[in-house]
Design a protein around this motif. Structure first.
Motif, PDB file in Angstrom:
ATOM      1  N   GLY A   1       0.818  -1.205   0.000  1.00  0.00           N
ATOM      2  CA  GLY A   1       0.000   0.000   0.000  1.00  0.00           C
ATOM      3  C   GLY A   1       0.852   1.256   0.000  1.00  0.00           C
ATOM      4  N   VAL A   2       0.231   2.380   0.274  1.00  0.00           N
ATOM      5  CA  VAL A   2       0.941   3.660   0.271  1.00  0.00           C
ATOM      6  C   VAL A   2       1.957   3.686   1.408  1.00  0.00           C
ATOM      7  CG1 VAL A   2       0.688   6.164   0.499  1.00  0.00           C
ATOM      8  CG2 VAL A   2      -0.996   4.856  -0.792  1.00  0.00           C
ATOM      9  N   MET A   3       3.158   4.142   1.081  1.00  0.00           N
ATOM     10  CA  MET A   3       4.264   4.174   2.048  1.00  0.00           C
ATOM     11  C   MET A   3       4.894   5.563   2.047  1.00  0.00           C
ATOM     12  SD  MET A   3       7.764   2.023   1.576  1.00  0.00           S
ATOM     13  CE  MET A   3       8.383   1.206   3.002  1.00  0.00           C
ATOM     14  N   ASP A   4       5.165   6.083   3.233  1.00  0.00           N
ATOM     15  CA  ASP A   4       5.870   7.359   3.359  1.00  0.00           C
ATOM     16  C   ASP A   4       7.365   7.109   3.426  1.00  0.00           C
ATOM     17  OD1 ASP A   4       3.622   8.978   3.395  1.00  0.00           O
ATOM     18  OD2 ASP A   4       3.474   9.013   5.569  1.00  0.00           O
ATOM     19  N   LEU A   5       8.117   7.891   2.678  1.00  0.00           N
ATOM     20  CA  LEU A   5       9.577   7.886   2.746  1.00  0.00           C
ATOM     21  C   LEU A   5       9.984   9.225   3.342  1.00  0.00           C
ATOM     22  CD1 LEU A   5      10.498   6.557  -0.826  1.00  0.00           C
ATOM     23  CD2 LEU A   5      10.237   5.235   1.285  1.00  0.00           C
ATOM     24  N   THR A   6      10.739   9.207   4.418  1.00  0.00           N
ATOM     25  CA  THR A   6      11.125  10.439   5.090  1.00  0.00           C
ATOM     26  C   THR A   6      12.637  10.609   5.067  1.00  0.00           C
ATOM     27  OG1 THR A   6       9.229  10.246   6.573  1.00  0.00           O
ATOM     28  CG2 THR A   6      10.964  11.758   7.240  1.00  0.00           C
ATOM     29  N   ALA A   7      13.092  11.677   4.435  1.00  0.00           N
ATOM     30  CA  ALA A   7      14.511  12.026   4.448  1.00  0.00           C
ATOM     31  C   ALA A   7      14.814  12.574   5.839  1.00  0.00           C
ATOM     32  CB  ALA A   7      14.819  13.061   3.373  1.00  0.00           C
ATOM     33  N   GLN A   8      15.737  11.953   6.530  1.00  0.00           N
ATOM     34  CA  GLN A   8      16.049  12.333   7.910  1.00  0.00           C
ATOM     35  C   GLN A   8      16.836  13.641   7.947  1.00  0.00           C
ATOM     36  OE1 GLN A   8      14.901  10.559  10.615  1.00  0.00           O
ATOM     37  NE2 GLN A   8      13.810   9.396   9.043  1.00  0.00           N
ATOM     38  N   VAL A   9      16.422  14.522   8.850  1.00  0.00           N
ATOM     39  CA  VAL A   9      17.107  15.799   9.012  1.00  0.00           C
ATOM     40  C   VAL A   9      17.559  15.969  10.464  1.00  0.00           C
ATOM     41  CG1 VAL A   9      15.947  16.966   7.104  1.00  0.00           C
ATOM     42  CG2 VAL A   9      14.918  17.017   9.367  1.00  0.00           C
ATOM     43  N   VAL A  10      18.578  16.786  10.631  1.00  0.00           N
ATOM     44  CA  VAL A  10      19.118  17.071  11.959  1.00  0.00           C
ATOM     45  C   VAL A  10      18.237  18.109  12.638  1.00  0.00           C
ATOM     46  CG1 VAL A  10      21.131  17.982  13.207  1.00  0.00           C
ATOM     47  CG2 VAL A  10      21.444  16.587  11.152  1.00  0.00           C
ATOM     48  N   ARG A  11      17.890  17.873  13.886  1.00  0.00           N
ATOM     49  CA  ARG A  11      17.117  18.818  14.705  1.00  0.00           C
ATOM     50  C   ARG A  11      15.806  19.253  14.055  1.00  0.00           C
ATOM     51  NH1 ARG A  11      22.031  22.694  16.223  1.00  0.00           N
ATOM     52  NH2 ARG A  11      23.429  21.097  16.972  1.00  0.00           N
ATOM     53  N   ALA A  12      15.024  18.291  13.632  1.00  0.00           N
ATOM     54  CA  ALA A  12      13.745  18.602  13.003  1.00  0.00           C
ATOM     55  C   ALA A  12      12.763  19.235  13.979  1.00  0.00           C
ATOM     56  CB  ALA A  12      13.130  17.335  12.410  1.00  0.00           C
ATOM     57  N   ASN A  13      12.997  19.090  15.273  1.00  0.00           N
ATOM     58  CA  ASN A  13      12.078  19.614  16.282  1.00  0.00           C
ATOM     59  C   ASN A  13      12.265  21.098  16.568  1.00  0.00           C
ATOM     60  OD1 ASN A  13      10.867  17.128  16.668  1.00  0.00           O
ATOM     61  ND2 ASN A  13      12.397  16.509  18.172  1.00  0.00           N
ATOM     62  N   ARG A  14      13.312  21.694  16.034  1.00  0.00           N
ATOM     63  CA  ARG A  14      13.539  23.119  16.286  1.00  0.00           C
ATOM     64  C   ARG A  14      12.574  23.948  15.457  1.00  0.00           C
ATOM     65  NH1 ARG A  14      19.502  24.624  15.404  1.00  0.00           N
ATOM     66  NH2 ARG A  14      18.705  26.602  16.138  1.00  0.00           N
ATOM     67  N   PRO A  15      11.703  24.711  16.110  1.00  0.00           N
ATOM     68  CA  PRO A  15      10.732  25.511  15.355  1.00  0.00           C
ATOM     69  C   PRO A  15      11.399  26.679  14.631  1.00  0.00           C
ATOM     70  CG  PRO A  15      10.539  25.971  17.690  1.00  0.00           C
ATOM     71  CD  PRO A  15      11.550  24.865  17.547  1.00  0.00           C
ATOM     72  N   ARG A  16      10.778  27.068  13.546  1.00  0.00           N
ATOM     73  CA  ARG A  16      11.171  28.242  12.774  1.00  0.00           C
ATOM     74  C   ARG A  16      12.581  28.168  12.200  1.00  0.00           C
ATOM     75  NH1 ARG A  16       7.634  31.910  12.516  1.00  0.00           N
ATOM     76  NH2 ARG A  16       9.066  33.605  12.145  1.00  0.00           N
ATOM     77  N   THR A  17      13.041  26.959  11.894  1.00  0.00           N
ATOM     78  CA  THR A  17      14.342  26.809  11.253  1.00  0.00           C
ATOM     79  C   THR A  17      14.168  27.054   9.760  1.00  0.00           C
ATOM     80  OG1 THR A  17      15.011  25.154  12.874  1.00  0.00           O
ATOM     81  CG2 THR A  17      16.287  25.253  10.841  1.00  0.00           C
ATOM     82  N   PRO A  18      14.932  27.966   9.187  1.00  0.00           N
ATOM     83  CA  PRO A  18      14.811  28.207   7.746  1.00  0.00           C
ATOM     84  C   PRO A  18      15.136  26.944   6.941  1.00  0.00           C
ATOM     85  CG  PRO A  18      16.093  29.938   8.799  1.00  0.00           C
ATOM     86  CD  PRO A  18      15.902  28.855   9.815  1.00  0.00           C
ATOM     87  N   MET A  19      14.408  26.733   5.865  1.00  0.00           N
ATOM     88  CA  MET A  19      14.656  25.567   5.007  1.00  0.00           C
ATOM     89  C   MET A  19      16.122  25.503   4.593  1.00  0.00           C
ATOM     90  SD  MET A  19      12.440  23.257   4.226  1.00  0.00           S
ATOM     91  CE  MET A  19      13.108  22.598   2.712  1.00  0.00           C
ATOM     92  N   ARG A  20      16.702  26.641   4.306  1.00  0.00           N
ATOM     93  CA  ARG A  20      18.084  26.706   3.835  1.00  0.00           C
ATOM     94  C   ARG A  20      19.058  26.111   4.866  1.00  0.00           C
ATOM     95  NH1 ARG A  20      20.795  26.042  -0.153  1.00  0.00           N
ATOM     96  NH2 ARG A  20      19.740  27.368  -1.607  1.00  0.00           N
ATOM     97  N   ASP A  21      18.670  26.077   6.148  1.00  0.00           N
ATOM     98  CA  ASP A  21      19.565  25.601   7.208  1.00  0.00           C
ATOM     99  C   ASP A  21      19.339  24.146   7.611  1.00  0.00           C
ATOM    100  OD1 ASP A  21      20.621  28.144   7.237  1.00  0.00           O
ATOM    101  OD2 ASP A  21      19.453  28.792   8.978  1.00  0.00           O
ATOM    102  N   MET A  22      18.353  23.473   7.016  1.00  0.00           N
ATOM    103  CA  MET A  22      18.065  22.086   7.405  1.00  0.00           C
ATOM    104  C   MET A  22      19.117  21.148   6.827  1.00  0.00           C
ATOM    105  SD  MET A  22      15.617  22.272   9.460  1.00  0.00           S
ATOM    106  CE  MET A  22      15.500  20.531   9.750  1.00  0.00           C
TER     107      MET A  22
END
Length: 194
Positions: A47-68
């Motif tokens: 069935g449908v499967m999610d693929l998630t690219a792992q990022v560092v500190r995903a829990n930090r709010p308001r992190t600019p995309m450029r810094d992920m």
């Protein structure tokens, strides 16, 4: 203007808006967890499967995309490539496109945005579309703009035209998966389906 987020293996909807023209990818926005910025949906044998690219500190709010930054401690690239092969090896165009996509699961990128942009560029080239322009600063959408960046997308009005998916003999049509699903199924005709 159509404002698109930076997306990992962008969706069919993302590409259908890109095809209309006057699109821009907003790199000035903030990262949003559990969004297409680092998540893609494919059709697996189960069935449908999610693929998630792992990022560092995903829990930090308001992190600019450029810094992920991408996080390679969990071998997500290996798992994603294995899932893509298991899911699409039997599709008509997988072997035709696999050599262009596989390097994105063998090499490391430092930032999510760079990874997404280069992968999107390859997908656009495969589909015969031009890459949209890019904005390094946050774009404020007007009422006349189509904005695909909202934090909480409340049900989409987008309806994909059904096509024969790899497991259509045993599963109902799954809408708005990654464009890779459509590309592997329809090849050069994928853009005509949008």
């Amino acid at each position: 203007m159509i404002i698109l987020p930076s997306s990992y293996l962008p969706s069919v909807e993302w590409f259908s808006h890109l095809k209309k023209g006057d699109a821009v990818i907003d790199l000035g926005e903030h990262f949003i967890k559990r969004s297409e910025r680092n998540r893609a949906r494919i059709l697996s044998p189960n069935g449908v499967m999610d693929l998630t690219a792992q990022v560092v500190r995903a829990n930090r709010p308001r992190t600019p995309m450029r810094d992920m930054r991408l996080d390679y401690s969990k071998r997500w690239q290996h798992q994603h490539w294995g899932a893509l092969v298991a899911s699409y090896k039997g599709s008509p165009y997988f072997d035709y496109y696999a050599d262009l996509i596989e390097p994105f699961y063998r090499r490391e990128w430092k930032f999510l945005v760079d990874y997404n942009m280069e992968l999107s560029e390859v997908l656009c080239r495969m589909a015969g579309l031009e890459m949209p322009r890019v904005s390094e600063t946050y774009l404020t959408a007007s009422d006349a703009d189509i904005d695909l960046r909202p934090k909480q997308k409340k049900g989409s009005a987008f309806v994909a035209e059904p096509y024969i998916q790899v497991f259509s003999d045993r599963m109902p049509f799954a809408e708005n998966l990654s464009f890779a699903d459509l590309l592997f199924a329809e090849g050069p005709e994928s853009i005509a389906r949008l």
